[in-house]
Scaffold this motif. Structure first.
Motif, PDB file in Angstrom:
ATOM      1  N   LEU A  48       0.821  -1.210   0.000  1.00 13.39           N
ATOM      2  CA  LEU A  48       0.000   0.000   0.000  1.00 13.39           C
ATOM      3  C   LEU A  48       0.855   1.261   0.000  1.00 13.39           C
ATOM      4  O   LEU A  48       0.593   2.212  -0.747  1.00 13.39           O
ATOM      5  CB  LEU A  48      -0.932   0.002   1.222  1.00 13.39           C
ATOM      6  CG  LEU A  48      -2.102  -0.983   1.200  1.00 13.39           C
ATOM      7  CD1 LEU A  48      -2.850  -0.948   2.518  1.00 13.39           C
ATOM      8  CD2 LEU A  48      -3.054  -0.660   0.057  1.00 13.39           C
ATOM      9  N   CYS A  49       1.897   1.268   0.823  1.00 18.09           N
ATOM     10  CA  CYS A  49       2.773   2.442   0.913  1.00 18.09           C
ATOM     11  C   CYS A  49       3.532   2.665  -0.386  1.00 18.09           C
ATOM     12  O   CYS A  49       3.703   3.808  -0.836  1.00 18.09           O
ATOM     13  CB  CYS A  49       3.755   2.281   2.069  1.00 18.09           C
ATOM     14  SG  CYS A  49       2.950   2.193   3.674  1.00 18.09           S
ATOM     15  N   THR A  50       3.992   1.572  -1.002  1.00 18.60           N
ATOM     16  CA  THR A  50       4.683   1.686  -2.293  1.00 18.60           C
ATOM     17  C   THR A  50       3.745   2.245  -3.351  1.00 18.60           C
ATOM     18  O   THR A  50       4.137   3.095  -4.167  1.00 18.60           O
ATOM     19  CB  THR A  50       5.209   0.318  -2.734  1.00 18.60           C
ATOM     20  OG1 THR A  50       6.062  -0.221  -1.718  1.00 18.60           O
ATOM     21  CG2 THR A  50       5.997   0.432  -4.027  1.00 18.60           C
ATOM     22  N   ALA A  51       2.498   1.788  -3.350  1.00 17.71           N
ATOM     23  CA  ALA A  51       1.515   2.279  -4.319  1.00 17.71           C
ATOM     24  C   ALA A  51       1.246   3.766  -4.130  1.00 17.71           C
ATOM     25  O   ALA A  51       1.089   4.504  -5.122  1.00 17.71           O
ATOM     26  CB  ALA A  51       0.210   1.487  -4.180  1.00 17.71           C
ATOM     27  N   VAL A  52       1.195   4.220  -2.878  1.00 16.30           N
ATOM     28  CA  VAL A  52       0.977   5.644  -2.617  1.00 16.30           C
ATOM     29  C   VAL A  52       2.120   6.480  -3.177  1.00 16.30           C
ATOM     30  O   VAL A  52       1.900   7.505  -3.843  1.00 16.30           O
ATOM     31  CB  VAL A  52       0.823   5.896  -1.099  1.00 16.30           C
ATOM     32  CG1 VAL A  52       0.904   7.384  -0.787  1.00 16.30           C
ATOM     33  CG2 VAL A  52      -0.498   5.332  -0.604  1.00 16.30           C
ATOM     34  N   GLY A  53       3.361   6.049  -2.931  1.00 12.74           N
ATOM     35  CA  GLY A  53       4.521   6.784  -3.441  1.00 12.74           C
ATOM     36  C   GLY A  53       4.538   6.847  -4.959  1.00 12.74           C
ATOM     37  O   GLY A  53       4.767   7.912  -5.548  1.00 12.74           O
ATOM     38  N   ILE A  54       4.267   5.698  -5.610  1.00 13.52           N
ATOM     39  CA  ILE A  54       4.255   5.659  -7.076  1.00 13.52           C
ATOM     40  C   ILE A  54       3.119   6.528  -7.624  1.00 13.52           C
ATOM     41  O   ILE A  54       3.284   7.258  -8.614  1.00 13.52           O
ATOM     42  CB  ILE A  54       4.119   4.211  -7.578  1.00 13.52           C
ATOM     43  CG1 ILE A  54       5.368   3.403  -7.188  1.00 13.52           C
ATOM     44  CG2 ILE A  54       3.910   4.171  -9.084  1.00 13.52           C
ATOM     45  CD1 ILE A  54       5.265   1.925  -7.518  1.00 13.52           C
TER      46      ILE A  54
END
Length: 283
Positions: A48-54
């Motif tokens: 989820l955190c990676t998706a937010v950054g991307i």
């Protein structure tokens, strides 16, 4: 490279500390079912955190130039606000954070609530991951060498995982109070540099048009393309040329925050929870 390394190292150690303590309690109680669920929750939080950054990065790329500068300003300000909160909270609580976390974990198990520990691990990784995503996005936007910045982020994360495993297995003992104070001091200058960069992008976005005359010329010290420039810009946020607005904002943030971080712990006012013998950890 240095800012991204410190960011992922510090955030990773904090998350690893929480996850490691919870995993140790679950193993001790033989709750391997809950342990599996905890690791699934940790993996979901990371995704989820990676998706937010991307997602934030992709949104920024689709905007016109002036709007991109505005988004970079907003992301930088959010990152500085989050870094500041983290530095202040950890400076006040780092001395007893491990004991506080162990106490919370023991209380949850005493109530027979292993799922509370699973949720604690998930939310801890989710919170640290969101913070890291915002930090790294701002740091990458401010970096002159994105490859080095990416390498620093990966190395910091690997070091944090290694420290977390060492703490979990009992083979590594570090002074957490000193660790968080040193990394907090570095992050103060990183945040000050991000604020100065936010002032620059705000000018590019047309939001800050005053005090744009050159204040200092550090080209003799911050020589572009050299190792010294990487260190001074990466660790202290200094640039070869800084405007009046950038310089004032930088100093107005860095000076009081450095004093706060370096202020002796014995001279800080004691928290009410400490006086009463019970420390509290925020949700």
């Amino acid at each position: 490279m240095i800012p991204t390394f410190v960011i992922t190292l510090r955030e990773g150690v904090e998350a690893s500390l929480i996850v490691g303590i919870i995993a140790a309690f679950l193993v001790k109680e033989g709750r391997h079912d809950a342990l599996r669920q905890m690791w699934i929750g940790v993996g979901v939080a990371v995704v989820l955190c990676t998706a937010v950054g991307i997602g934030l990065d992709l949104v920024g790329e689709e905007l016109p130039q002036r709007q991109q500068e505005g988004l970079e300003t907003i992301v930088g300000l959010i990152a500085v606000a989050t870094i500041t909160y983290m530095i202040v909270w950890m400076t006040r609580h780092s001395r007893g954070i491990k004991a506080e976390l162990e106490g919370e974990a023991a209380s949850a198990l005493a109530r027979g609530s292993a799922m509370a520990l699973v949720a604690m691990a998930f939310l801890a990784v989710l919170r640290e991951g969101f913070e890291t995503s915002v930090f790294l996005l701002a740091a990458f936007q401010d970096a002159t060498d994105t490859t080095a910045a990416g390498a620093g982020a990966v190395l910091g994360l690997l070091a944090a995982v290694a420290i977390g495993l060492g703490l979990y297995r009992g083979g590594v003992r570090i002074n957490l109070s000193r660790f968080f104070r040193i990394t907090g001091l570095v992050l103060v200058f990183v945040a000050a540099g991000l604020l100065a960069s936010a002032a620059h992008t705000a000018n590019e976005a047309g939001w800050l048009n005053s005090f744009q005359s050159q204040a200092i010329d550090l080209s003799w010290l911050v020589n572009p393309g050299t190792i010294s420039e990487s260190l001074l810009t990466g660790m202290l946020g200094l640039r070869a040329s800084m405007t009046v607005a950038e310089t004032v904002i930088y100093l107005a943030y860095a000076i009081p925050m450095v004093a706060f971080v370096l202020w002796p712990g014995s001279l800080r006012p004691r928290r009410r929870a400490e006086v009463g013998g019970a420390a509290q950890t925020p949700a």
